[in-house]
Design a protein around this motif. Structure first.
Motif, PDB file in Angstrom:
ATOM      1  N   ILE A 161      99.296  26.036  82.664  1.00 33.48           N
ATOM      2  CA  ILE A 161     100.613  26.458  83.159  1.00 33.48           C
ATOM      3  C   ILE A 161     100.586  27.293  84.602  1.00 33.48           C
ATOM      4  CG2 ILE A 161     102.309  28.151  82.474  1.00 33.48           C
ATOM      5  CD1 ILE A 161     102.215  27.199  79.619  1.00 33.48           C
ATOM      6  N   HIS A 199      96.389  24.590  77.795  1.00 32.60           N
ATOM      7  CA  HIS A 199      97.832  24.554  78.115  1.00 32.60           C
ATOM      8  C   HIS A 199      98.043  25.733  78.660  1.00 32.60           C
ATOM      9  CE1 HIS A 199      98.912  20.950  76.222  1.00 32.60           C
ATOM     10  NE2 HIS A 199      99.637  21.454  75.025  1.00 32.60           N
ATOM     11  N   VAL A 200      97.700  26.909  78.260  1.00 35.17           N
ATOM     12  CA  VAL A 200      98.001  28.314  78.850  1.00 35.17           C
ATOM     13  C   VAL A 200      97.382  28.526  80.431  1.00 35.17           C
ATOM     14  CG1 VAL A 200      97.357  30.765  78.745  1.00 35.17           C
ATOM     15  CG2 VAL A 200      98.126  29.637  76.641  1.00 35.17           C
ATOM     16  N   LEU A 247      95.545  24.758  72.975  1.00 37.65           N
ATOM     17  CA  LEU A 247      96.512  25.783  73.295  1.00 37.65           C
ATOM     18  C   LEU A 247      95.871  26.690  74.604  1.00 37.65           C
ATOM     19  CD1 LEU A 247      98.944  27.502  73.007  1.00 37.65           C
ATOM     20  CD2 LEU A 247      97.735  28.816  71.217  1.00 37.65           C
ATOM     21  N   GLU A 248      94.491  26.729  74.721  1.00 34.71           N
ATOM     22  CA  GLU A 248      93.742  27.372  75.693  1.00 34.71           C
ATOM     23  C   GLU A 248      94.010  26.634  77.168  1.00 34.71           C
ATOM     24  OE1 GLU A 248      92.671  28.944  71.830  1.00 34.71           O
ATOM     25  OE2 GLU A 248      92.495  26.840  72.674  1.00 34.71           O
ATOM     26  N   SER A 293     102.254  26.250  70.057  1.00 35.46           N
ATOM     27  CA  SER A 293     102.621  25.910  71.286  1.00 35.46           C
ATOM     28  C   SER A 293     102.264  27.126  72.304  1.00 35.46           C
ATOM     29  CB  SER A 293     104.166  25.615  71.315  1.00 35.46           C
ATOM     30  OG  SER A 293     104.989  26.793  71.597  1.00 35.46           O
ATOM     31  N   SER A 294     102.488  26.850  73.564  1.00 30.61           N
ATOM     32  CA  SER A 294     102.303  27.992  74.469  1.00 30.61           C
ATOM     33  C   SER A 294     103.166  29.007  74.398  1.00 30.61           C
ATOM     34  CB  SER A 294     102.389  27.322  75.888  1.00 30.61           C
ATOM     35  OG  SER A 294     103.794  26.788  76.015  1.00 30.61           O
ATOM     36  N   ASP A 342      96.247  17.448  80.411  1.00 30.15           N
ATOM     37  CA  ASP A 342      96.480  18.841  81.177  1.00 30.15           C
ATOM     38  C   ASP A 342      95.612  18.761  82.399  1.00 30.15           C
ATOM     39  OD1 ASP A 342      98.047  19.901  78.911  1.00 30.15           O
ATOM     40  OD2 ASP A 342      96.578  21.557  78.385  1.00 30.15           O
TER      41      ASP A 342
END
Length: 212
Positions: free
Chosen positions: A81, A77-78, A74-75, A16-17, A40
Motif C-alpha cells: 500500500i 498488502h500493508v 496481510l504483511e 484484510s488491510s 502485490d
C-alpha cells in the motif's frame, strides 16, 4: 465453483488491510466491486489499485464499495500500500483481502491453472445490495482493467433496475436509452417517458434517459 449472473455472492470471513471482513455484513446495503489481482508489488496491479483509490468519489456517489483480493499475505498488502500511494499519487482507501489460504479465490473461482497456476487472475464481480452477482469479467494478467467501463456498467445496472429501459452499445450516463420491448401499454409508456421516444423499429425505441 462456477458463479453465474443472478447467483448470490458467497459469504466469507477473511482478514484484510482494514481488519477482519465478514463479507455480507461489510457490504451492507451497498453495491460491491470485488476484484482480484495476481500479486502485490507488480506493475499492472499497482496501477489498478491506484486507479481504484483515485475513483473513490465516483464509487461513493454510486453507493459502491471496492474490495480487492489476492493470495498475498496481510504483511505484503500493508507494505505494498505504501508503494501504491507513493507511485500512483493517491491514498488507498479500500480494503485488500489477504487470501493466503485461497478461501475467497476458491469460492469465486479466481485461480485459472491454464492461465496462472498459483495466482488469482484479474476477475471482477459487481454485486448488488441484495448480494446478487450482476456482472463478471475476467482479464488476462498482462492487461489492466478499464475502470471507466466498470463504472459505466454500474450506471447501467442502477438505471435499468428502476426504469423499464435497457442501454445500447457504448452508452454512457446521459445518453438516450431504449424502451424494453415487453413494455407495450401506451398509457404506461406516456407516463414513464414524458419526453417521448423515437421508434426506429417496433422493437427499437429510443428515449431520453428518464432519470435526467
Amino acid at each position: 465453483m462456477t458463479l453465474r449472473l443472478g447467483d448470490v455472492a458467497p459469504d466469507f470471513t477473511q482478514q484484510s488491510s482494514a481488519g477482519e471482513i465478514s463479507f455480507h455484513a461489510w457490504a451492507g446495503e451497498s453495491w460491491v466491486v470485488l476484484f482480484s489481482h495476481p500479486a502485490d508489488f507488480t506493475p499492472v496491479c499497482t496501477t489498478e489499485l491506484g486507479k481504484t483509490a483515485r475513483l473513490a468519489e465516483e464509487f461513493k456517489k454510486r453507493n459502491v464499495k471496492p474490495l480487492a483480493v489476492s493470495v498475498d499475505t496481510l504483511e505484503s498488502h500493508v507494505a505494498w500500500i505504501n508503494d501504491i500511494n507513493e507511485t500512483q499519487n493517491t491514498s488507498v482507501n479500500f480494503p485488500i483481502l489477504a487470501d493466503a489460504d485461497r478461501k475467497v479465490a476458491e469460492l469465486y473461482d479466481m485461480i485459472h491453472p491454464n492461465s496462472l497456476a498459483n495466482l488469482t487472475v484479474r476477475s471482477v464481480f459487481v454485486i448488488d445490495p441484495a448480494k446478487k452477482i450482476r456482472l463478471t469479467l475476467t482479464y488476462p494478467a498482462s492487461t489492466g482493467r478499464n475502470f471507466n467501463e466498470i463504472l459505466r456498467v454500474i450506471d447501467s445496472l442502477q438505471l435499468t433496475d428502476h426504469h423499464k429501459v435497457a442501454t445500447p452499445a457504448d452508452w454512457v450516463d446521459g445518453d438516450d436509452v431504449v424502451i424494453i420491448p415487453s413494455l407495450q401499454d401506451a398509457d404506461e409508456i406516456a407516463q414513464r417517458f414524458p419526453k417521448g421516444y423515437k421508434a426506429i423499429r417496433p422493437y427499437l425505441r429510443l428515449t431520453p434517459q428518464p432519470n435526467r
